[in-house]
Design an enzyme around this catalytic site. Structure first.
Site, short mmCIF file in Angstrom:
data_model
loop_
_atom_site.label_atom_id
_atom_site.label_comp_id
_atom_site.label_asym_id
_atom_site.label_seq_id
_atom_site.Cartn_x
_atom_site.Cartn_y
_atom_site.Cartn_z
N LYS A 127 0.97 -1.16 -0.03
CA LYS A 127 -0.06 0.07 -0.03
C LYS A 127 0.90 1.19 -0.09
O LYS A 127 0.28 2.61 -0.31
CB LYS A 127 -0.96 0.02 1.10
CG LYS A 127 -2.22 -0.90 1.10
CD LYS A 127 -3.13 -0.73 2.33
CE LYS A 127 -4.50 -1.43 1.77
NZ LYS A 127 -5.36 -1.45 3.29
N LYS A 212 -4.85 -9.06 -7.10
CA LYS A 212 -6.25 -9.25 -6.37
C LYS A 212 -7.11 -8.37 -6.89
O LYS A 212 -6.90 -7.15 -7.08
CB LYS A 212 -6.10 -9.49 -4.98
CG LYS A 212 -5.97 -8.21 -4.25
CD LYS A 212 -6.03 -8.56 -2.80
CE LYS A 212 -6.05 -7.50 -1.91
NZ LYS A 212 -6.33 -7.32 -0.39
N LYS A 215 -10.84 -2.74 -4.62
CA LYS A 215 -11.64 -1.35 -4.92
C LYS A 215 -10.67 -0.27 -5.25
O LYS A 215 -10.94 0.64 -5.94
CB LYS A 215 -12.39 -1.03 -3.92
CG LYS A 215 -11.61 -0.61 -2.58
CD LYS A 215 -12.27 -0.81 -1.23
CE LYS A 215 -11.52 -0.83 -0.07
NZ LYS A 215 -11.70 -1.82 0.90
P1 AMP Z 1 -11.64 -5.42 3.14
O1 AMP Z 1 -12.64 -4.83 2.19
O2 AMP Z 1 -10.13 -5.27 2.49
O3 AMP Z 1 -11.82 -5.10 4.51
O4 AMP Z 1 -11.70 -7.08 2.84
C1 AMP Z 1 -12.65 -7.54 3.57
C2 AMP Z 1 -12.89 -9.24 3.57
O5 AMP Z 1 -12.71 -9.61 2.18
C3 AMP Z 1 -11.48 -9.90 3.84
O6 AMP Z 1 -11.80 -10.99 4.50
C4 AMP Z 1 -10.62 -10.05 2.86
O7 AMP Z 1 -9.61 -11.07 2.63
C5 AMP Z 1 -11.55 -10.37 1.52
N1 AMP Z 1 -11.17 -9.98 0.40
C6 AMP Z 1 -10.94 -8.82 -0.12
N2 AMP Z 1 -10.56 -8.68 -1.62
C7 AMP Z 1 -10.67 -10.17 -1.85
C8 AMP Z 1 -10.39 -10.85 -3.02
N3 AMP Z 1 -9.75 -9.99 -4.21
N4 AMP Z 1 -10.55 -12.23 -3.15
C9 AMP Z 1 -10.74 -12.95 -1.95
N5 AMP Z 1 -11.19 -12.17 -0.70
C10 AMP Z 1 -11.01 -10.93 -0.75
#
Ligand code: AMP
Ligand code: TRP
Length: 359
Positions: A127, A212, A215
């Protein structure tokens, strides 16, 4: 929603169940990776485990946010919890900042975690690659707050996507060091286990199968949001990056029916789209491969559009329906925070006491 007597009796019964906690950042733009990697796995656990799911608003402010948008995004993430099938009488749903125990324990953990441990965190490195000097101190200690989220409930299990594995390992290191340094080796904090589903644990960008889905991707077309309508989903999938070979056959699967080591790396885009189809349709890898072996991307994209639209469009509709009743969302979050606090406060107080603090 549960009245207070219902939630009291539920919590008595829940004491025997293993405890689960997970958090999702209020980005306001939840995507397919969040849903398949995390949210979808939260739902069945609410009946078998004692579940705590929080909107991690304190994690969100590690990078600058617009206050009005953040407030909306907190409600929207809570609405996505409900739209995915979480029930406030079964799971404790709340936003992190409302439960002070998280921040209190996070500070104690800042004094337990070693700089060397934080230096190794790949998410921080990714990041801040080009602007480390200007990153917030909060972004650096982000994983100690995450450890506090989990350990202030003594949660044993944490459903997350693959990208969070390293943060879970750090959480275990913090728990172990706290137990060693402040509790004479008594297991005050249990060492939590990640629950990472084998399939769809990592949904990749539609524009680059090695990154990955996120957003923060520069291209909007890389990411399918839960708020996308059917036309937008169709157009993003049509434009999704492909390669020039026919789709892989059954020789790419091992004896347990999983992709052999290395095959995904050789064709990241093909395997990502197949993985999304598999997650959306609920099929096994063997069924997925059998269906598309030797075919072209056009056919895969067509069925994929159908499967993804069938999952995402109703979710988006439900999110909007919950967003239309802000009063109800607020009641659910406030009630959840009260129930969360009742569990977390004594645990954090006990930790403070071990350290000699007068909390
Ligand atoms: P975040 O939006 O970063 O707080 O992520 C929320 C949850 O979504 C966490 O458990 C992440 O591991 C999962 N997550 C985020 N991006 C991905 C992705 N591209 N593939 C699978 N899981 C994801
Ligand atoms: N760091 C997680 C992510 O970016 C979100 C998160 C914060 C979390 N606290 C947590 C996940 C506690 C699981 C448990 O996805």
């Amino acid at each position: 929603m549960a009245d207070s007597s219902a939630s009291t009796s539920a919590s008595a019964a829940d004491r025997a169940k293993p405890r689960v906690l997970s958090g999702v950042q209020p980005s306001g733009r939840l995507h397919l990776g969040n849903y398949f990697g995390a949210l979808r796995h939260f739902v069945p656990l609410q009946d078998s485990h004692d579940t705590f799911y929080c909107v991690v608003d304190l994690h969100a402010i590690t990078v600058h946010q617009n206050a009005e948008e953040l407030r909306e995004a907190i409600y929207e993430t809570a609405a996505a919890f409900l739209a995915s099938g979480l029930r406030p009488d079964a799971a404790v749903l709340f936003n992190q900042s409302r439960v002070a125990a998280h921040s209190q324990l996070a500070w104690m953990f800042n004094c337990v975690a070693r700089l060397g441990w934080l230096e190794r965190m790949t998410q921080f490195k990714d990041k801040t690659a080009s602007h480390r000097e200007r990153a917030s101190a909060g972004l650096y200690v982000y994983p100690t707050l995450m450890a506090a989220d989990i350990l202030c409930y003594r949660a044993g299990f944490v459903p997350v996507g693959e990208d969070q594995r390293q943060h879970l390992e750090l959480t275990r290191d913090i728990a172990e060091k706290f137990n060693h340094d402040w509790c004479g080796g008594e297991e005050y904090f249990p060492l939590p286990e990640p629950l990472i589903s084998q399939d769809a644990a990592r949904i990749m960008s539609l524009r680059d199968g090695t990154k990955k889905m996120s957003k923060s991707d520069a291209s909007d077309a890389a990411c399918i949001y839960l708020s996308d309508d059917a036309d937008t989903i169709a157009s993003k999938l049509r434009k999704a990056k492909s390669d020039s070979e026919p789709l892989p056959g059954s020789e790419t699967l091992d004896s347990q029916g999983r992709p052999r080591a290395g095959v995904r790396d050789a064709r990241p885009e093909a395997w990502n789209l197949l993985g999304i189809w598999q997650a959306a349709s609920g099929a096994t890898w063997a069924e997925t491969i059998e269906r598309f072996a030797g075919k072209g991307f056009a056919q895969l994209k067509e069925s994929l559009t159908e499967a993804v639209v069938a999952e995402v469009v109703p979710l988006g509709r439900e999110i909007n329906r919950h967003m239309a009743d802000r009063g109800e969302l607020e009641r659910i979050l406030a009630d959840g925070a009260g129930r969360a606090e009742a569990v977390a406060t004594p645990i954090v107080r006990g930790a403070a006491e071990r350290m000699g603090l007068l909390l």
